[in-house]
Structures are given as structure tokens and as C-alpha cells.
Design a protein around this motif. Structure first.
Motif, PDB file in Angstrom:
ATOM      1  N   ILE A 292       0.840  -1.199   0.000  1.00 33.20           N
ATOM      2  CA  ILE A 292       0.000   0.000   0.000  1.00 33.20           C
ATOM      3  C   ILE A 292       0.875   1.249   0.000  1.00 33.20           C
ATOM      4  O   ILE A 292       0.523   2.275  -0.612  1.00 33.20           O
ATOM      5  CB  ILE A 292      -0.950  -0.007   1.205  1.00 33.20           C
ATOM      6  CG1 ILE A 292      -1.897  -1.219   1.133  1.00 33.20           C
ATOM      7  CG2 ILE A 292      -1.751   1.287   1.272  1.00 33.20           C
ATOM      8  CD1 ILE A 292      -2.776  -1.252  -0.097  1.00 33.20           C
ATOM      9  N   LEU A 293       2.028   1.195   0.670  1.00 29.30           N
ATOM     10  CA  LEU A 293       2.973   2.306   0.643  1.00 29.30           C
ATOM     11  C   LEU A 293       3.412   2.595  -0.790  1.00 29.30           C
ATOM     12  O   LEU A 293       3.488   3.757  -1.217  1.00 29.30           O
ATOM     13  CB  LEU A 293       4.193   1.971   1.507  1.00 29.30           C
ATOM     14  CG  LEU A 293       5.411   2.905   1.394  1.00 29.30           C
ATOM     15  CD1 LEU A 293       5.046   4.308   1.864  1.00 29.30           C
ATOM     16  CD2 LEU A 293       6.589   2.365   2.196  1.00 29.30           C
ATOM     17  N   GLN A 294       3.700   1.549  -1.560  1.00 28.57           N
ATOM     18  CA  GLN A 294       4.087   1.735  -2.956  1.00 28.57           C
ATOM     19  C   GLN A 294       2.969   2.385  -3.757  1.00 28.57           C
ATOM     20  O   GLN A 294       3.230   3.237  -4.614  1.00 28.57           O
ATOM     21  CB  GLN A 294       4.471   0.382  -3.563  1.00 28.57           C
ATOM     22  CG  GLN A 294       5.778  -0.174  -3.030  1.00 28.57           C
ATOM     23  CD  GLN A 294       6.045  -1.584  -3.518  1.00 28.57           C
ATOM     24  OE1 GLN A 294       5.182  -2.456  -3.410  1.00 28.57           O
ATOM     25  NE2 GLN A 294       7.224  -1.822  -4.042  1.00 28.57           N
ATOM     26  N   CYS A 295       1.729   1.988  -3.467  1.00 30.32           N
ATOM     27  CA  CYS A 295       0.587   2.638  -4.141  1.00 30.32           C
ATOM     28  C   CYS A 295       0.551   4.124  -3.787  1.00 30.32           C
ATOM     29  O   CYS A 295       0.347   4.977  -4.656  1.00 30.32           O
ATOM     30  CB  CYS A 295      -0.721   1.972  -3.742  1.00 30.32           C
ATOM     31  SG  CYS A 295      -0.944   0.290  -4.374  1.00 30.32           S
ATOM     32  N   GLY A 296       0.747   4.446  -2.513  1.00 29.29           N
ATOM     33  CA  GLY A 296       0.729   5.839  -2.080  1.00 29.29           C
ATOM     34  C   GLY A 296       1.855   6.659  -2.680  1.00 29.29           C
ATOM     35  O   GLY A 296       1.703   7.876  -2.891  1.00 29.29           O
ATOM     36  N   LEU A 297       2.976   6.016  -2.978  1.00 26.87           N
ATOM     37  CA  LEU A 297       4.098   6.713  -3.608  1.00 26.87           C
ATOM     38  C   LEU A 297       3.884   6.895  -5.103  1.00 26.87           C
ATOM     39  O   LEU A 297       4.653   7.592  -5.765  1.00 26.87           O
ATOM     40  CB  LEU A 297       5.398   5.936  -3.368  1.00 26.87           C
ATOM     41  CG  LEU A 297       5.883   5.857  -1.914  1.00 26.87           C
ATOM     42  CD1 LEU A 297       7.096   4.948  -1.811  1.00 26.87           C
ATOM     43  CD2 LEU A 297       6.215   7.250  -1.374  1.00 26.87           C
ATOM     44  N   GLY A 298       2.838   6.246  -5.638  1.00 27.22           N
ATOM     45  CA  GLY A 298       2.521   6.385  -7.051  1.00 27.22           C
ATOM     46  C   GLY A 298       3.090   5.292  -7.935  1.00 27.22           C
ATOM     47  O   GLY A 298       2.993   5.373  -9.161  1.00 27.22           O
ATOM     48  N   PHE A 299       3.645   4.250  -7.326  1.00 34.52           N
ATOM     49  CA  PHE A 299       4.245   3.157  -8.091  1.00 34.52           C
ATOM     50  C   PHE A 299       3.349   1.927  -8.014  1.00 34.52           C
ATOM     51  O   PHE A 299       3.642   0.949  -7.321  1.00 34.52           O
ATOM     52  CB  PHE A 299       5.650   2.863  -7.565  1.00 34.52           C
ATOM     53  CG  PHE A 299       6.614   3.988  -7.778  1.00 34.52           C
ATOM     54  CD1 PHE A 299       7.301   4.104  -8.969  1.00 34.52           C
ATOM     55  CD2 PHE A 299       6.796   4.961  -6.808  1.00 34.52           C
ATOM     56  CE1 PHE A 299       8.184   5.155  -9.183  1.00 34.52           C
ATOM     57  CE2 PHE A 299       7.664   6.021  -7.012  1.00 34.52           C
ATOM     58  CZ  PHE A 299       8.365   6.125  -8.203  1.00 34.52           C
ATOM     59  N   PHE A 300       2.240   1.999  -8.741  1.00 37.03           N
ATOM     60  CA  PHE A 300       1.246   0.926  -8.686  1.00 37.03           C
ATOM     61  C   PHE A 300       1.764  -0.348  -9.351  1.00 37.03           C
ATOM     62  O   PHE A 300       1.447  -1.450  -8.904  1.00 37.03           O
ATOM     63  CB  PHE A 300      -0.049   1.400  -9.345  1.00 37.03           C
ATOM     64  CG  PHE A 300      -0.710   2.525  -8.620  1.00 37.03           C
ATOM     65  CD1 PHE A 300      -1.583   2.279  -7.576  1.00 37.03           C
ATOM     66  CD2 PHE A 300      -0.451   3.846  -8.966  1.00 37.03           C
ATOM     67  CE1 PHE A 300      -2.199   3.316  -6.887  1.00 37.03           C
ATOM     68  CE2 PHE A 300      -1.053   4.898  -8.286  1.00 37.03           C
ATOM     69  CZ  PHE A 300      -1.926   4.633  -7.245  1.00 37.03           C
ATOM     70  N   ALA A 301       2.554  -0.202 -10.412  1.00 37.56           N
ATOM     71  CA  ALA A 301       3.137  -1.388 -11.040  1.00 37.56           C
ATOM     72  C   ALA A 301       4.098  -2.082 -10.082  1.00 37.56           C
ATOM     73  O   ALA A 301       4.181  -3.315 -10.051  1.00 37.56           O
ATOM     74  CB  ALA A 301       3.859  -0.996 -12.328  1.00 37.56           C
ATOM     75  N   ALA A 302       4.816  -1.299  -9.281  1.00 34.15           N
ATOM     76  CA  ALA A 302       5.711  -1.881  -8.278  1.00 34.15           C
ATOM     77  C   ALA A 302       4.913  -2.644  -7.228  1.00 34.15           C
ATOM     78  O   ALA A 302       5.351  -3.691  -6.736  1.00 34.15           O
ATOM     79  CB  ALA A 302       6.542  -0.790  -7.613  1.00 34.15           C
ATOM     80  N   ALA A 303       3.729  -2.127  -6.887  1.00 35.80           N
ATOM     81  CA  ALA A 303       2.879  -2.819  -5.913  1.00 35.80           C
ATOM     82  C   ALA A 303       2.421  -4.165  -6.453  1.00 35.80           C
ATOM     83  O   ALA A 303       2.388  -5.163  -5.726  1.00 35.80           O
ATOM     84  CB  ALA A 303       1.672  -1.951  -5.559  1.00 35.80           C
ATOM     85  N   ILE A 304       2.064  -4.216  -7.744  1.00 33.62           N
ATOM     86  CA  ILE A 304       1.647  -5.482  -8.354  1.00 33.62           C
ATOM     87  C   ILE A 304       2.823  -6.453  -8.408  1.00 33.62           C
ATOM     88  O   ILE A 304       2.676  -7.652  -8.116  1.00 33.62           O
ATOM     89  CB  ILE A 304       1.081  -5.238  -9.771  1.00 33.62           C
ATOM     90  CG1 ILE A 304      -0.154  -4.338  -9.707  1.00 33.62           C
ATOM     91  CG2 ILE A 304       0.733  -6.567 -10.430  1.00 33.62           C
ATOM     92  CD1 ILE A 304      -1.307  -4.891  -8.902  1.00 33.62           C
ATOM     93  N   ALA A 305       4.005  -5.955  -8.771  1.00 31.63           N
ATOM     94  CA  ALA A 305       5.197  -6.814  -8.774  1.00 31.63           C
ATOM     95  C   ALA A 305       5.483  -7.344  -7.373  1.00 31.63           C
ATOM     96  O   ALA A 305       5.839  -8.517  -7.189  1.00 31.63           O
ATOM     97  CB  ALA A 305       6.406  -6.025  -9.302  1.00 31.63           C
ATOM     98  N   HIS A 306       5.293  -6.488  -6.384  1.00 28.69           N
ATOM     99  CA  HIS A 306       5.534  -6.888  -4.997  1.00 28.69           C
ATOM    100  C   HIS A 306       4.572  -7.986  -4.568  1.00 28.69           C
ATOM    101  O   HIS A 306       4.976  -8.965  -3.927  1.00 28.69           O
ATOM    102  CB  HIS A 306       5.393  -5.674  -4.078  1.00 28.69           C
ATOM    103  CG  HIS A 306       5.639  -5.977  -2.635  1.00 28.69           C
ATOM    104  ND1 HIS A 306       6.902  -6.100  -2.105  1.00 28.69           N
ATOM    105  CD2 HIS A 306       4.782  -6.206  -1.616  1.00 28.69           C
ATOM    106  CE1 HIS A 306       6.811  -6.381  -0.813  1.00 28.69           C
ATOM    107  NE2 HIS A 306       5.533  -6.452  -0.486  1.00 28.69           N
ATOM    108  N   LEU A 307       3.298  -7.836  -4.904  1.00 25.86           N
ATOM    109  CA  LEU A 307       2.321  -8.844  -4.469  1.00 25.86           C
ATOM    110  C   LEU A 307       2.570 -10.185  -5.168  1.00 25.86           C
ATOM    111  O   LEU A 307       2.298 -11.248  -4.586  1.00 25.86           O
ATOM    112  CB  LEU A 307       0.890  -8.351  -4.688  1.00 25.86           C
ATOM    113  CG  LEU A 307       0.314  -8.218  -6.097  1.00 25.86           C
ATOM    114  CD1 LEU A 307      -0.246  -9.529  -6.612  1.00 25.86           C
ATOM    115  CD2 LEU A 307      -0.790  -7.153  -6.092  1.00 25.86           C
TER     116      LEU A 307
END
Length: 495
Positions: A292-307
Motif C-alpha cells: 500500500i505504501l508503494q501505491c501511495g508513492l505512485g508506483f502501482f506497477a511496483a505494488a503489483i510486482a511486490h504482491l
């Protein structure tokens, strides 16, 4: 009867394999192969299929279909032996198969009603899996508690979707996201705020982490599916609604705060757990906080890669948890004193890891660094790399010279793999709006950086071990709901 950690229930030789488990397993793996085909076509030709206003298959859909069917296929295959002999085996397989279909529907849905319905079904099915053993009072209590959280999450999501549909005059998600400028700002903020709350409830972030820590009654395969798939729904939800979230810096900052606090809290509570499953639960809270922190930073693709990476890791940990349990007296882990060379190697590895991540993900061009929220993400990567390098160096039994050379190589290769996954996901999500939207640095970002650095220093110096008050506070905040706790040996049915 409840399933036990580490046991492998072989199917009786004189008993035919139940039809439903076998059929569900083969169907899920068939869905996986079909999903791989959809992903390949989407990647090679940029296809976007579907029925506008009902379902749309874009890059996010294709990626998530492959991920969920892969994890589900593993859980189905594992469960055929693990759940053999369980009186509710057919119900169990029907539930995990229904869960798979619900997630696939959710990621493809383009109608607000279909999206909310899939979210509801996904939650209710998971609550049923948590309370799988109907004769076990603790399991029933855990399932009922989870259902309350998931119904609340669905109500928030449905409310937010209803407001967006009403103010934009359409029930199509894709059209809603393109017509946001026509809706009143206050209504959009309220709706997106409700959707954000729905996301953090489902992802078990503070203060809604109680259902996850109380869900340990679930059979281990269900726990694997929950921690590797279900909790990731929050990141998928925020990525789908990224165009609405990124329009409001206050909401993005809120996501950063909630994500960072949950990440630190989850990691802190992990230190006081004495139960393997609860350790994994605290770890999941921390990882979902980072997502969720990555989403808040604006890196939604990074959040998907993380999950995706976290799902692979956590599914493995849960399905192999029984093999890690030893009925022995706990003892302190053997640790090697780092010395100056070990500290120097750790620091250099961390800096190199952060630089490598920034280069491979395009955040560092030449010697120029853009001062935006991406710097915060890079700093978190540096601190994570530093912690991992030092921990591996301390625990490794290799000779000192080999250890100092091999550990940086292993860590940097892992960073490279993460960056490669991030780039691959970013390519697949190129047609999804606003999956890369870094924000300007605010006071919130500086506070989060200070919190992460402070937490690292406190942990490295061991100050957290000297505070009994902190220990009790962490223990209290990580306690499951009392009705779900096993207090007697007889509750395990192995007295």
C-alpha cells in the motif's frame, strides 16, 4: 476434523479419489494455461478484449489471472493429499475453486455491480474457508469475525462505487475513471476514501489487522491462498482506481502513512510472536503495508510486482510450515560477529542495491535523480537490502572470505530479479491508466523516511529488547480475538 501442520494425509489405497477435488484441480490448471495464453496475446499484440461496460481484459487482468490461477493450482494440488480424510473435503474444494473464479471475475469486471458482487463473494468464501471446521468453536468464531470485516469492506466499496456511478452518470468502471472531472470534487474524495478503506480492510492493515491474526484456524492450504492471494486484493483495487486516487495528494499521503505504519508495526509484532503461523501473519501485515505504501508513492506497477513476489514466497512458507516445526526447546540462533569488514560489506551492498534498483527501473538517468516519491521507494530498498545483507552475514556458516563475497552477489541478484519483475509488470500494465504516477515530496514523505531510518537504528542497536513496555504493547496489539484462541490441548484434537 481440523488439519494439522506438517502432516501429509495419504489417500487410502482402497478408496477412490473424490471426483470434485480431482475435477477442480484439473480445471484450475486448465484455466492457468488459458490465462498464460491471454497474457501472451496481450503482451505481443496489445489486445484488450471484453464487452464494454461488463468485462474488460487488459494488462492488469491478464497478469492477475496468471497469478491467481497459478497459486490456486498449487493449493488445489497440495490439498488433494493434505485434506484427504476430511469430512468436508468437497466443500473445501468447492470453496477454493469458487474463490478462484471470484478473483478472476473481479479483475475483469467493468460494471460496478459485477465488481462489488465479486468482491463480496471473494470475502464470504474466504470467511467460509477460515471457519472450515464447523464443529470447532474457535474456527466458527474466526470465520464469523472475518465475515464481519469483509462485509464492512464490501459496504465501503459498494458505497464508493455508487457515489462514483451517480456523479459520473455511468456504471462502467472504465468510463467512470475517464469522466471523473465531471463529478464534484467532494463526492469523488469521499468515494475514493471509502474505496481506500475497503482496500486496507481486505489487506489487513492497521487498525483492521485483527481478522488476519485471528484466522489461524484455517486449514494450511487455505492460509496459503489467503496470504498469497486474498490480502493482495487491496493493491489490485487501488491500482484499478489509480486515476481517481492520484488526483488527490491528500489521499496519496494517507496511503503512504497507513502503509508505512502497518509495515513497521507488522515487522515489530513479528519479533514477539512464538507461533509459526502468527509470525507469518505479522509478516504478511508488514508486506501488505509495503504494498500500500508503494501505491501511495505512485508506483502501482511496483505494488503489483511486490504482491506477485510476496505471494510466491508466502505460499511456499505456509505450505512448508509443518516441516519447519520442531518439538524441541528453542535456542538462540547462531550468529557471527560482523566486524568492520562485515559492516562495510553490508553498507556497500545496500548502496549498490539501491543504485542498481534505480538504474534498472529507470529512476536514475546518468547522475541525475528526480526528487519525487521515487526517492522514498529507493531508500526503503536500501534499508531492506542493508537489513538482509547483515542478517545473512550474521547467520551464514560459510568461511569469512567466501561469505563476504557471496552474500553481496546473492543480494544484488535478488534486487535485479525484483527490478526485472517490476519492469515486466510495468510493460504489461502500460495500457492501465496511471500505474506510474510519482508525487512531489511532502512532509509526510520526510516523516516516513525518518520513521524507517529510526526503526532500523533502534533494531540494529537492540534498544527494542530493553523495553518491557514496548514488548507488552506489541504483544497486545497483535493478539487475536479471544474466542478464536486455542487454550487447551484438547482443542487441537490430538490430546
Amino acid at each position: 476434523m481440523p488439519s494439522h501442520e506438517g502432516e501429509s494425509f495419504a489417500e487410502p489405497p482402497n478408496q477412490l479419489t473424490p471426483t470434485l477435488p480431482r475435477a477442480a484441480t484439473w480445471t484450475v490448471w486448465t484455466l492457468f494455461l488459458c490465462s498464460v495464453g491471454v497474457l501472451a496475446l496481450t503482451a505481443l499484440r496489445g489486445y484488450e478484449w471484453g464487452v464494454p461496460g461488463v468485462v474488460v481484459l487488459d494488462g492488469l487482468t491478464a497478469v492477475m489471472w496468471v497469478v491467481v490461477t497459478f497459486f490456486s493450482g498449487i493449493v488445489h494440488s497440495y490439498s488433494r493429499r493434505y485434506m484427504a480424510g476430511d469430512s468436508g473435503i468437497d466443500r473445501f474444494f468447492a470453496s477454493i475453486f469458487a474463490f478462484t473464479l471470484a478473483v478472476m471475475t473481479l479483475t475483469a469486471a467493468d460494471h460496478v455491480v459485477l465488481f462489488a458482487a465479486a468482491w463480496l463473494v471473494m470475502g464470504l468464501v474466504m470467511a467460509s474457508l477460515i471457519g472450515h471446521d464447523r464443529e470447532w468453536a474457535q474456527a466458527r468464531a474466526a470465520g464469523a469475525l472475518a465475515a464481519k470485516y469483509f462485509l464492512t469492506s464490501t459496504a465501503l466499496l459498494a458505497g464508493g462505487l455508487a457515489v462514483l456511478a451517480w456523479t459520473t452518470g455511468t456504471t462502467s468502471l472504465s468510463e467512470i475513471l475517464t469522466n471523473l472531472e465531471t463529478a464534484p470534487t467532494t463526492a469523488v474524495i469521499a468515494a475514493v476514501g471509502a474505496i481506500f478503506l475497503a482496500a486496507i480492510v481486505q489487506s489487513a492493515l492497521f487498525p483492521f489487522h485483527g481478522w488476519l491474526l485471528s484466522s489461524m484456524t484455517a486449514p494450511t492450504p487455505a492460509s496459503a491462498l489467503m496470504h498469497a492471494g486474498f490480502v493482495n486484493a487491496g493493491g489490485v483495487l487501488l491500482t484499478r482506481f489509480a486515476p481517481a486516487l492520484t488526483e488527490h495528494l491528500a489521499l496519496m499521503s494517507l496511503a503512504v502513512l497507513v502503509g508505512a505504519f502497518s509495515a513497521l508495526l507488522g515487522q515489530a509484532t513479528l519479533l514477539v510472536q512464538s507461533n509459526v503461523k502468527r509470525e507469518l501473519g505479522s509478516s504478511t501485515i508488514a508486506q501488505m503495508g509495503f504494498m500500500i505504501l508503494q501505491c501511495g508513492l505512485g508506483f502501482f506497477a511496483a505494488a503489483i510486482a511486490h504482491l506477485i513476489l510476496h505471494g510466491c514466497y508466502k505460499a511456499y512458507l505456509f505450505l512448508s510450515a509443518g516441516a519447519a516445526v520442531e518439538h524441541t526447546v528453542p535456542k538462540a540462533a547462531d550468529r557471527t560477529h560482523l566486524g568492520f569488514s562485515g559492516v562495510a560489506v553490508s553498507l556497500l551492498t545496500a548502496v549498490a542495491g539501491g543504485a542498481l534498483f534505480m538504474v534498472l527501473t529507470g529512476k536514475l538517468s546518468g547522475l541525475t535523480v528526480t526528487l519525487d516519491s521515487g526517492v522514498v521507494l529507493a531508500l526503503v530498498v536500501v534499508l531492506t537490502t542493508l537489513t538482509a545483507a547483515r542478517d545473512i552475514l550474521q547467520r551464514s556458516t560459510l568461511p569469512a572470505s567466501l561469505r563476504l563475497v557471496s552474500v553481496p552477489v546473492v543480494v544484488l541478484v535478488a534486487i535485479g530479479a525484483y527490478a526485472a519483475t517490476f519492469n515486466a509488470v510495468s510493460t504489461m500494465l502500460a495500457d492501465v491508466p496511471m500505474t506510474y504516477a510519482p508525487t512531489e515530496l511532502t512532509v509526510v514523505h520526510y516523516l516516513v523516511v525518518a520513521a524507517f531510518v529510526g526503526a532500523y537504528i533502534v533494531t540494529e542497536l537492540g534498544w527494542h529488547r530493553s523495553s518491557e513496555r514496548l514488548y507488552v504493547a506489541l504483544l497486545n496489539v497483535s493478539q487475536p480475538s479471544p474466542p478464536t484462541v486455542l487454550t487447551d490441548t484438547e482443542d487441537y484434537h490430538d490430546a
